[in-house]
Design a protein around this motif. Structure first.
Motif, PDB file in Angstrom:
ATOM      1  N   ASP A 126       1.033  -1.115   0.064  1.00  0.00           N
ATOM      2  CA  ASP A 126       0.017  -0.036   0.007  1.00  0.00           C
ATOM      3  C   ASP A 126       0.938   1.418   0.069  1.00  0.00           C
ATOM      4  O   ASP A 126       0.387   2.293  -0.532  1.00  0.00           O
ATOM      5  N   ALA A 127       1.907   1.079   0.889  1.00  0.00           N
ATOM      6  CA  ALA A 127       2.897   2.480   0.767  1.00  0.00           C
ATOM      7  C   ALA A 127       3.322   2.582  -0.811  1.00  0.00           C
ATOM      8  O   ALA A 127       3.537   3.859  -1.017  1.00  0.00           O
ATOM      9  N   PHE A 128       3.958   1.598  -1.465  1.00  0.00           N
ATOM     10  CA  PHE A 128       4.238   1.660  -2.767  1.00  0.00           C
ATOM     11  C   PHE A 128       3.246   2.583  -3.766  1.00  0.00           C
ATOM     12  O   PHE A 128       3.426   3.304  -4.671  1.00  0.00           O
ATOM     13  N   VAL A 129       1.809   2.032  -3.494  1.00  0.00           N
ATOM     14  CA  VAL A 129       0.846   2.677  -4.346  1.00  0.00           C
ATOM     15  C   VAL A 129       0.606   4.046  -3.963  1.00  0.00           C
ATOM     16  O   VAL A 129       0.482   4.877  -4.826  1.00  0.00           O
ATOM     17  N   LEU A 130       0.675   4.455  -2.846  1.00  0.00           N
ATOM     18  CA  LEU A 130       0.573   5.762  -2.508  1.00  0.00           C
ATOM     19  C   LEU A 130       1.728   6.788  -2.853  1.00  0.00           C
ATOM     20  O   LEU A 130       1.544   7.597  -3.267  1.00  0.00           O
ATOM     21  N   ALA A 131       2.937   5.990  -2.806  1.00  0.00           N
ATOM     22  CA  ALA A 131       4.127   6.692  -3.459  1.00  0.00           C
ATOM     23  C   ALA A 131       4.002   7.230  -4.737  1.00  0.00           C
ATOM     24  O   ALA A 131       4.491   7.964  -5.473  1.00  0.00           O
ATOM     25  N   SER A 132       3.511   6.079  -5.512  1.00  0.00           N
ATOM     26  CA  SER A 132       3.435   6.090  -6.852  1.00  0.00           C
ATOM     27  C   SER A 132       2.550   7.026  -7.388  1.00  0.00           C
ATOM     28  O   SER A 132       2.458   7.562  -8.524  1.00  0.00           O
ATOM     29  N   LEU A 133       1.638   7.481  -6.388  1.00  0.00           N
ATOM     30  CA  LEU A 133       0.662   8.794  -6.791  1.00  0.00           C
ATOM     31  C   LEU A 133       1.033  10.098  -6.021  1.00  0.00           C
ATOM     32  O   LEU A 133       0.338  10.853  -6.139  1.00  0.00           O
ATOM     33  N   GLY A 134       2.495  10.137  -5.850  1.00  0.00           N
ATOM     34  CA  GLY A 134       2.968  11.352  -5.459  1.00  0.00           C
ATOM     35  C   GLY A 134       3.230  11.511  -3.856  1.00  0.00           C
ATOM     36  O   GLY A 134       4.025  12.792  -3.456  1.00  0.00           O
ATOM     37  N   ILE A 167      10.281   4.833  -5.203  1.00  0.00           N
ATOM     38  CA  ILE A 167      11.266   4.431  -4.155  1.00  0.00           C
ATOM     39  C   ILE A 167      12.021   5.519  -3.743  1.00  0.00           C
ATOM     40  O   ILE A 167      11.933   5.612  -2.287  1.00  0.00           O
ATOM     41  N   ALA A 168      12.224   6.298  -4.221  1.00  0.00           N
ATOM     42  CA  ALA A 168      12.864   7.502  -3.780  1.00  0.00           C
ATOM     43  C   ALA A 168      12.095   8.428  -3.013  1.00  0.00           C
ATOM     44  O   ALA A 168      12.273   9.248  -1.947  1.00  0.00           O
ATOM     45  N   ARG A 169      10.613   8.162  -2.954  1.00  0.00           N
ATOM     46  CA  ARG A 169       9.601   8.818  -1.950  1.00  0.00           C
ATOM     47  C   ARG A 169       9.425   8.044  -0.928  1.00  0.00           C
ATOM     48  O   ARG A 169       8.645   8.389  -0.167  1.00  0.00           O
ATOM     49  N   MET A 170       9.788   7.001  -0.673  1.00  0.00           N
ATOM     50  CA  MET A 170       9.742   5.983   0.422  1.00  0.00           C
ATOM     51  C   MET A 170      11.123   5.822   1.455  1.00  0.00           C
ATOM     52  O   MET A 170      12.156   5.639   0.727  1.00  0.00           O
ATOM     53  N   THR A 171      10.877   5.887   2.520  1.00  0.00           N
ATOM     54  CA  THR A 171      11.736   6.008   3.591  1.00  0.00           C
ATOM     55  C   THR A 171      11.783   4.756   4.644  1.00  0.00           C
ATOM     56  O   THR A 171      10.459   5.096   5.308  1.00  0.00           O
ATOM     57  N   LEU A 172      12.283   3.898   4.691  1.00  0.00           N
ATOM     58  CA  LEU A 172      11.958   2.874   5.642  1.00  0.00           C
ATOM     59  C   LEU A 172      12.833   2.816   7.115  1.00  0.00           C
ATOM     60  O   LEU A 172      13.957   3.260   7.076  1.00  0.00           O
TER      61      LEU A 172
END
Length: 287
Positions: A126-134, A167-172
């Motif tokens: 779900d995090a990937f989907v949200l990041a893909s939407l900006g 992925i650049a918009r995602m921080t783990l």
């Protein structure tokens, strides 16, 4: 952990809950590092179906890291995969902001660059989907095994030209999100003018679904997850902490017919075929 210790661990009659192994094409150095970081025995090159005294394996092959139940007739491997398969298809044909999770977060109601905190990241779908939407997404996964799977998936996806900007918009992050949320609420307060570094705009929770008696109704991922994770018993505390830290809303994913998490009542719900999203509004999203 040395290969000698791994050999001893694999030869004992005692069943080991979890171990590290790899295929001939798996990365040996990565396997050794995981063994050290997670304090798990390393079995070297092995075939999961032939392992008899280990319940599950963190297994490295040419496709990366996966979680694999050992023994014959076990369900297939579970890995964090964003480039191909279901997530690859969803990235290309997922329906944009009309997807249920996007609607629950409020992406159809705002043009703002939202910071979403996924407090129970799991495999990060779900995090990937949200990041893909900006969205800018902070991911927390406290289970070190699932965290390792997610970190591996994100690292592999960052090498793909189509996925890298997402992925650049995602921080783990590692560790418990409850501690971060409580500290954020104390440090950030309710200051509307403060930046997004302290409070997340939207906090997203997807605690482990309640156990179902009929195992056939549980997805493969959930069956395998339960071998190492179990249920989330602190969902109420997590929701309470999220409500104190979120700027605009908290969203909780639940099985469609399951009761809401105890505590505050959701303001509204969005239902799908098998799951629903309970929405706890705090203030209106910016236009």
């Amino acid at each position: 952990m040395s290969r000698a210790k791994a050999s001893n661990a694999s030869s004992t009659d005692e069943t080991i809950p979890l171990a590290i192994a790899r295929s001939p094409l798996g990365d040996d150095r990565q396997a050794l590092a995981l063994s050290t970081d997670l304090s798990l025995p390393y079995l070297g090159v092995a075939s999961p179906k032939d392992i008899r005294n280990v319940s599950a394996l963190l297994f490295l092959d040419e496709h990366g890291l996966c979680l694999q139940v050992a023994g014959k007739n076990a369900p297939g491997p579970v890995r964090a995969e964003f480039v191909t398969g279901k997530m690859g298809y969803r990235r290309e044909h997922g329906g944009g902001s009309g997807q249920l999770v996007a609607r629950a977060v409020g992406l159809q109601k705002t043009k703002a660059d939202l910071h979403v905190l996924d407090a129970t990241a799991g495999l990060g779908q779900d995090a990937f989907v949200l990041a893909s939407l900006g969205c800018r997404v902070s991911l927390f996964e406290r289970n070190p095994v699932i965290h390792a799977l997610l970190a591996d998936g994100l690292a592999r996806a960052s090498l793909n030209v189509d996925c890298a900007p997402i992925i650049a918009r995602m921080t783990l992050h590692s560790g418990s999100s409850i501690d971060w949320l409580r500290n954020a609420a104390v440090d950030g307060g309710d200051d509307e003018s403060s930046n997004q570094g302290t409070l997340a705009d939207v906090i997203y929770l997807d605690p482990m679904f309640p156990h179902r008696v009929k195992s056939a109704l549980v997805k493969k991922e959930m069956q395998v997850f339960r071998t190492v994770v179990g249920d989330d018993d602190d969902s109420e505390a997590l929701l309470e902490a999220a409500l104190a830290a979120a700027r605009y809303r908290v969203v909780v994913k639940r099985p469609r017919k399951a009761p809401a998490i105890g505590g505050a009542e959701p303001g509204t719900r969005i239902e799908g075929k098998s799951s629903r999203y309970d929405i706890y509004p705090i203030r209106a999203l910016p236009r």
